[in-house]
Design a protein around this motif. Structure first.
Motif, PDB file in Angstrom:
ATOM      1  N   HIS A 109       0.680  -1.125  -0.048  1.00 49.16           N
ATOM      2  CA  HIS A 109       0.024   0.068   0.009  1.00 49.16           C
ATOM      3  C   HIS A 109       0.869   1.303   0.049  1.00 49.16           C
ATOM      4  N   SER A 110       1.971   1.294   0.796  1.00 51.93           N
ATOM      5  CA  SER A 110       3.082   2.421   0.715  1.00 51.93           C
ATOM      6  C   SER A 110       3.505   2.683  -0.625  1.00 51.93           C
ATOM      7  N   MET A 111       3.899   1.633  -1.240  1.00 54.37           N
ATOM      8  CA  MET A 111       4.388   1.780  -2.718  1.00 54.37           C
ATOM      9  C   MET A 111       3.386   2.255  -3.380  1.00 54.37           C
ATOM     10  N   ILE A 112       2.297   1.984  -3.583  1.00 57.96           N
ATOM     11  CA  ILE A 112       0.986   2.487  -4.455  1.00 57.96           C
ATOM     12  C   ILE A 112       0.891   4.004  -4.058  1.00 57.96           C
ATOM     13  N   ILE A 113       0.936   4.270  -2.868  1.00 61.47           N
ATOM     14  CA  ILE A 113       0.811   5.731  -2.491  1.00 61.47           C
ATOM     15  C   ILE A 113       1.839   6.581  -2.949  1.00 61.47           C
ATOM     16  N   ALA A 114       3.387   6.129  -2.706  1.00 64.99           N
ATOM     17  CA  ALA A 114       4.431   6.632  -3.301  1.00 64.99           C
ATOM     18  C   ALA A 114       4.279   6.664  -4.908  1.00 64.99           C
ATOM     19  N   GLY A 115       3.603   5.608  -5.396  1.00 66.95           N
ATOM     20  CA  GLY A 115       3.810   5.688  -6.975  1.00 66.95           C
ATOM     21  C   GLY A 115       2.789   6.826  -7.618  1.00 66.95           C
ATOM     22  N   TRP A 116       1.314   7.202  -6.699  1.00 66.88           N
ATOM     23  CA  TRP A 116       0.543   8.051  -7.167  1.00 66.88           C
ATOM     24  C   TRP A 116       1.072   9.495  -6.834  1.00 66.88           C
ATOM     25  N   VAL A 117       1.979   9.622  -5.838  1.00 67.75           N
ATOM     26  CA  VAL A 117       2.630  10.992  -5.367  1.00 67.75           C
ATOM     27  C   VAL A 117       3.503  11.280  -6.425  1.00 67.75           C
ATOM     28  N   PHE A 118       4.443  10.212  -6.913  1.00 67.64           N
ATOM     29  CA  PHE A 118       5.350  10.694  -8.108  1.00 67.64           C
ATOM     30  C   PHE A 118       4.735  10.859  -9.310  1.00 67.64           C
ATOM     31  N   ALA A 119       3.604  10.190  -9.823  1.00 66.82           N
ATOM     32  CA  ALA A 119       2.801  10.560 -10.840  1.00 66.82           C
ATOM     33  C   ALA A 119       2.084  12.047 -10.835  1.00 66.82           C
ATOM     34  N   ALA A 120       1.844  12.507  -9.487  1.00 71.24           N
ATOM     35  CA  ALA A 120       1.243  13.966  -9.344  1.00 71.24           C
ATOM     36  C   ALA A 120       2.497  14.799  -9.562  1.00 71.24           C
ATOM     37  N   PHE A 121       3.634  14.450  -9.136  1.00 70.49           N
ATOM     38  CA  PHE A 121       4.973  15.257  -9.183  1.00 70.49           C
ATOM     39  C   PHE A 121       5.203  15.288 -10.909  1.00 70.49           C
ATOM     40  N   THR A 122       4.935  14.051 -11.606  1.00 70.14           N
ATOM     41  CA  THR A 122       5.100  14.137 -12.796  1.00 70.14           C
ATOM     42  C   THR A 122       4.477  15.182 -13.711  1.00 70.14           C
ATOM     43  N   ALA A 123       3.106  15.100 -13.390  1.00 68.02           N
ATOM     44  CA  ALA A 123       2.168  15.926 -13.969  1.00 68.02           C
ATOM     45  C   ALA A 123       2.477  17.344 -13.732  1.00 68.02           C
ATOM     46  N   VAL A 124       2.865  17.753 -12.474  1.00 69.38           N
ATOM     47  CA  VAL A 124       3.293  19.180 -12.237  1.00 69.38           C
ATOM     48  C   VAL A 124       4.373  19.549 -12.880  1.00 69.38           C
ATOM     49  N   ALA A 125       5.329  18.515 -13.072  1.00 69.61           N
ATOM     50  CA  ALA A 125       6.740  18.904 -13.715  1.00 69.61           C
ATOM     51  C   ALA A 125       6.490  18.984 -15.180  1.00 69.61           C
ATOM     52  N   ILE A 126       5.548  18.213 -15.901  1.00 74.55           N
ATOM     53  CA  ILE A 126       5.196  18.615 -17.266  1.00 74.55           C
ATOM     54  C   ILE A 126       4.507  19.686 -17.199  1.00 74.55           C
ATOM     55  N   LEU A 127       3.440  20.257 -16.679  1.00 69.05           N
ATOM     56  CA  LEU A 127       2.993  21.564 -16.654  1.00 69.05           C
ATOM     57  C   LEU A 127       4.011  22.629 -16.578  1.00 69.05           C
ATOM     58  N   ALA A 128       4.916  22.621 -15.635  1.00 74.88           N
ATOM     59  CA  ALA A 128       5.895  23.591 -15.404  1.00 74.88           C
ATOM     60  C   ALA A 128       6.721  23.658 -16.530  1.00 74.88           C
ATOM     61  N   SER A 129       7.124  22.451 -17.049  1.00 74.95           N
ATOM     62  CA  SER A 129       7.952  22.796 -18.516  1.00 74.95           C
ATOM     63  C   SER A 129       7.223  23.180 -19.581  1.00 74.95           C
ATOM     64  N   ALA A 130       5.759  22.726 -19.664  1.00 76.14           N
ATOM     65  CA  ALA A 130       5.067  23.327 -20.788  1.00 76.14           C
ATOM     66  C   ALA A 130       5.047  25.034 -20.772  1.00 76.14           C
ATOM     67  N   VAL A 131       4.743  25.441 -19.394  1.00 77.25           N
ATOM     68  CA  VAL A 131       4.631  26.733 -19.364  1.00 77.25           C
ATOM     69  C   VAL A 131       5.996  27.597 -19.604  1.00 77.25           C
ATOM     70  N   GLY A 132       6.926  26.872 -19.058  1.00 74.24           N
ATOM     71  CA  GLY A 132       8.398  27.468 -19.611  1.00 74.24           C
ATOM     72  C   GLY A 132       8.701  27.666 -20.816  1.00 74.24           C
ATOM     73  N   LEU A 133       8.222  26.486 -21.623  1.00 72.24           N
ATOM     74  CA  LEU A 133       8.422  26.450 -23.027  1.00 72.24           C
ATOM     75  C   LEU A 133       7.560  27.631 -23.829  1.00 72.24           C
ATOM     76  N   LEU A 134       6.225  27.564 -23.350  1.00 71.35           N
ATOM     77  CA  LEU A 134       5.514  28.667 -24.014  1.00 71.35           C
ATOM     78  C   LEU A 134       5.907  30.062 -23.601  1.00 71.35           C
ATOM     79  N   ILE A 135       6.563  30.465 -22.353  1.00 72.62           N
ATOM     80  CA  ILE A 135       6.857  31.758 -22.155  1.00 72.62           C
ATOM     81  C   ILE A 135       8.209  31.884 -22.888  1.00 72.62           C
ATOM     82  N   THR A 136       8.967  30.976 -23.045  1.00 74.35           N
ATOM     83  CA  THR A 136      10.166  31.141 -23.839  1.00 74.35           C
ATOM     84  C   THR A 136       9.679  31.518 -25.485  1.00 74.35           C
ATOM     85  N   ALA A 137       8.971  30.707 -25.886  1.00 73.14           N
ATOM     86  CA  ALA A 137       8.309  31.028 -27.324  1.00 73.14           C
ATOM     87  C   ALA A 137       7.763  32.505 -27.617  1.00 73.14           C
TER      88      ALA A 137
END
Length: 182
Positions: A47-75
Motif C-alpha cells: 500500500h505504501s508503494m502504491i501511495i508513493a507511486g501516485w505521489v510521483f505521478a502527481a509530481f510528474t504531472a506538475v513537472a510536465i505542466l511547469a515545463s510546458a509553461v516554461g516552453l510557452l514563455i520562452t516561445a
C-alpha cells in the motif's frame, strides 16, 4: 560569469529530466505495488508503494505542466525570428533577385524537366525503369568512382583473387639458405 551562463542550462536539463525520472519512478512503484497487492496475504509495504507511486505521478504531472509553461514563455519571449521576404519589408537587391531567378531556372531545367520528359516518353513504365542511361551532366561527378563489385558470372577476371604467400625468412637469423651447413 560561468555561473550565470549555466543557470538557464540547468533549468532546461531539469525541465527534461524531472518529468522523465518522476514518471518512470511512478510507473515502477505503481506496477510493483499493484503486483504485490495481488499476492494472497499482501505485504504491508504494498500500500505504501502504491501511495508513493501516485505521489510521483502527481509530481510528474506538475513537472510536465511547469515545463510546458516554461516552453510557452520562452516561445512568446523570443517571438518569430525568421525573416519573411514577402515584399512588405525591404526590397531584395538586384543581385539576390537575379540569383534566385537563376536558381529557379536551373532547378526547372536540370531537375524537373528531365524527369517529366522521361515520364512522357514511356508513361507505362515504372519510375525505376524509365531512365536506364542517364544523360551526361545530369548527375555531377563527385570526385570518386563506384566500387567495382563483381560476381562469378562476370568471367575469369572476377574470380582471380590475390593469393597469400608466406613470409620469406631468408636471412641467416631465420635459417635461410645461407645459414645451412653443407
Amino acid at each position: 560569469m560561468a555561473e550565470a551562463a549555466s543557470a538557464p542550462g540547468v533549468l532546461v536539463v531539469l525541465a527534461v529530466l524531472v518529468p522523465l525520472s518522476a514518471g518512470s519512478g511512478a510507473a515502477l512503484l505503481l506496477l510493483v505495488g499493484y503486483i504485490l497487492k495481488m499476492l494472497d496475504p499482501p505485504p504491508s509495504f504494498a500500500h505504501s508503494m502504491i501511495i508513493a507511486g501516485w505521489v510521483f505521478a502527481a509530481f510528474t504531472a506538475v513537472a510536465i505542466l511547469a515545463s510546458a509553461v516554461g516552453l510557452l514563455i520562452t516561445a512568446l519571449r523570443n517571438g518569430p525570428t525568421s525573416l519573411v521576404a514577402d515584399g512588405r519589408g525591404e526590397e531584395l537587391s538586384e543581385d539576390v533577385a537575379r540569383a534566385g531567378e537563376a536558381w529557379r531556372h536551373a532547378l526547372l531545367e536540370r531537375g524537373i524537366v528531365p524527369f517529366l520528359r522521361d515520364a512522357l516518353a514511356d508513361p507505362g513504365a515504372a519510375p525505376s525503369e524509365r531512365t536506364v542511361h542517364r544523360p551526361v551532366g545530369r548527375i555531377p561527378t563527385l570526385g570518386y568512382s563506384r566500387p567495382g563489385f563483381s560476381s562469378p558470372e562476370d568471367g575469369p577476371a572476377a574470380t582471380s583473387r590475390p593469393t597469400f604467400a608466406g613470409p620469406d625468412f631468408t636471412t641467416q637469423e631465420f635459417g635461410g639458405p645461407e645459414s645451412r651447413p653443407e
